[in-house]
Motif scaffolding. Structure first.
Motif, mmCIF file in Angstrom:
data_model
loop_
_atom_site.group_PDB
_atom_site.id
_atom_site.type_symbol
_atom_site.label_atom_id
_atom_site.label_comp_id
_atom_site.label_asym_id
_atom_site.label_seq_id
_atom_site.Cartn_x
_atom_site.Cartn_y
_atom_site.Cartn_z
ATOM 1 N N LYS A 191 0.811 -1.216 0.000
ATOM 2 C CA LYS A 191 0.000 0.000 0.000
ATOM 3 C C LYS A 191 0.847 1.269 0.000
ATOM 4 O O LYS A 191 0.576 2.184 -0.797
ATOM 5 C CB LYS A 191 -0.940 -0.024 1.207
ATOM 6 N N PRO A 192 1.897 1.393 0.868
ATOM 7 C CA PRO A 192 2.711 2.615 0.806
ATOM 8 C C PRO A 192 3.359 2.834 -0.554
ATOM 9 O O PRO A 192 3.461 3.970 -1.026
ATOM 10 C CB PRO A 192 3.763 2.385 1.898
ATOM 11 N N LEU A 193 3.793 1.765 -1.211
ATOM 12 C CA LEU A 193 4.401 1.886 -2.531
ATOM 13 C C LEU A 193 3.385 2.379 -3.560
ATOM 14 O O LEU A 193 3.689 3.244 -4.393
ATOM 15 C CB LEU A 193 4.990 0.544 -2.962
ATOM 16 N N LYS A 194 2.163 1.847 -3.485
ATOM 17 C CA LYS A 194 1.116 2.273 -4.411
ATOM 18 C C LYS A 194 0.756 3.740 -4.186
ATOM 19 O O LYS A 194 0.512 4.487 -5.143
ATOM 20 C CB LYS A 194 -0.119 1.395 -4.244
ATOM 21 N N VAL A 195 0.712 4.165 -2.926
ATOM 22 C CA VAL A 195 0.395 5.558 -2.614
ATOM 23 C C VAL A 195 1.466 6.487 -3.177
ATOM 24 O O VAL A 195 1.153 7.508 -3.806
ATOM 25 C CB VAL A 195 0.252 5.747 -1.096
ATOM 26 N N ARG A 196 2.729 6.125 -2.990
ATOM 27 C CA ARG A 196 3.816 6.961 -3.498
ATOM 28 C C ARG A 196 3.831 7.006 -5.022
ATOM 29 O O ARG A 196 4.126 8.046 -5.627
ATOM 30 C CB ARG A 196 5.151 6.457 -2.961
ATOM 31 N N LEU A 197 3.501 5.883 -5.657
ATOM 32 C CA LEU A 197 3.451 5.857 -7.118
ATOM 33 C C LEU A 197 2.320 6.745 -7.638
ATOM 34 O O LEU A 197 2.509 7.545 -8.579
ATOM 35 C CB LEU A 197 3.272 4.418 -7.603
ATOM 36 N N ALA A 198 1.143 6.618 -7.032
ATOM 37 C CA ALA A 198 0.014 7.462 -7.445
ATOM 38 C C ALA A 198 0.301 8.931 -7.177
ATOM 39 O O ALA A 198 -0.028 9.805 -7.999
ATOM 40 C CB ALA A 198 -1.252 7.030 -6.708
ATOM 41 N N PHE A 199 0.940 9.221 -6.040
ATOM 42 C CA PHE A 199 1.263 10.611 -5.700
ATOM 43 C C PHE A 199 2.276 11.196 -6.675
ATOM 44 O O PHE A 199 2.220 12.382 -7.010
ATOM 45 C CB PHE A 199 1.790 10.677 -4.273
#
Length: 227
Positions: A6-14
């Motif tokens: 989840k943190p990786l996906k959030v950073r990618l989307a951000f």
């Protein structure tokens, strides 16, 4: 069990959202949304084209060395010539922008600019929420952040549509000399910003939602919490 992503996906989307915000700012502050060209008179050696954005209008007297008899409009605007820019009269009283005031409605320009400002405000609030969510136990801020980004995308595309209607009314007006128009790179930046902010805003919302059970007998309460 694999570690949560989840943190990786959030950073990618951000990261993609930051690109959209950059395009949004580029569209709002620049004045290359549309390029207008008047009709060419016979045996003319110069003509005056214009380009404008949300805040100001720029005119350019283009010197044509060998005008083609088949050419009916002025341009392209990239040709050398005298360049002059002025802010719209309704934003800065005292400035002159007769061309814009005569050929389109003041309400269109004010509406497009105001809606674009709302878009920038939503994008800033969304960014603040995402940055605060990077701290421990503040993932709940991702949901409002995703909504802010989605609203920012919707606002900028509404501003684009208002600007498009403004250009169309200018061309259709009998009081204007413009016969040809084209949308320029600021307009493209605004459309691209809408796609990135809207799509990534929805993606961020889906990422922020709680994980669904992976097995039929597992409930949301029994699912292992994400760290």
């Amino acid at each position: 069990m694999s570690p949560p992503r989840k943190p990786l996906k959030v950073r990618l989307a951000f990261s993609v959202i930051l690109v959209g915000i950059s395009l949004l700012f580029a569209a709002v502050v620049t004045d290359h949304w549309a390029v207008l060209s008047p009709s060419l008179e016979e045996n003319t050696t110069s003509c005056e084209a214009a380009h404008f954005g949300l805040w100001r209008l720029c005119t350019k007297r283009i010197f044509m060395q060998e005008p083609s008899p088949k050419e009916k409009s002025c341009g392209p605007i990239s040709l050398p010539g005298d360049h002059n820019c002025s802010y719209f009269k309704h934003f800065t009283p005292g400035e002159t922008s007769e061309i814009f005031e005569v050929t389109t409605q003041k309400e269109y320009s004010i509406s497009a600019a105001a809606i674009a400002i709302f878009s920038v405000g939503f994008a800033i609030m969304g960014t603040i929420c995402v940055l605060l969510s990077f701290r421990k136990k503040r993932d709940y801020l991702l949901k409002p952040a995703s909504m802010f980004y989605t609203f920012a995308g919707l606002c900028i595309i509404i501003s684009v549509e208002v600007m498009r209607q403004s250009v169309k009314r200018m061309i259709d007006s009998k009081e204007t000399a413009w016969i040809k128009y084209s949308y320029s790179w600021s307009f493209a930046c605004a459309c691209s910003a809408f796609v990135l902010l809207f799509v990534c805003g929805i993606a961020l919302l889906l990422i922020a939602l709680p994980r669904f059970p992976q097995n039929p007998w597992e409930t949301c309460m029994d699912a292992e919490p994400e760290h």
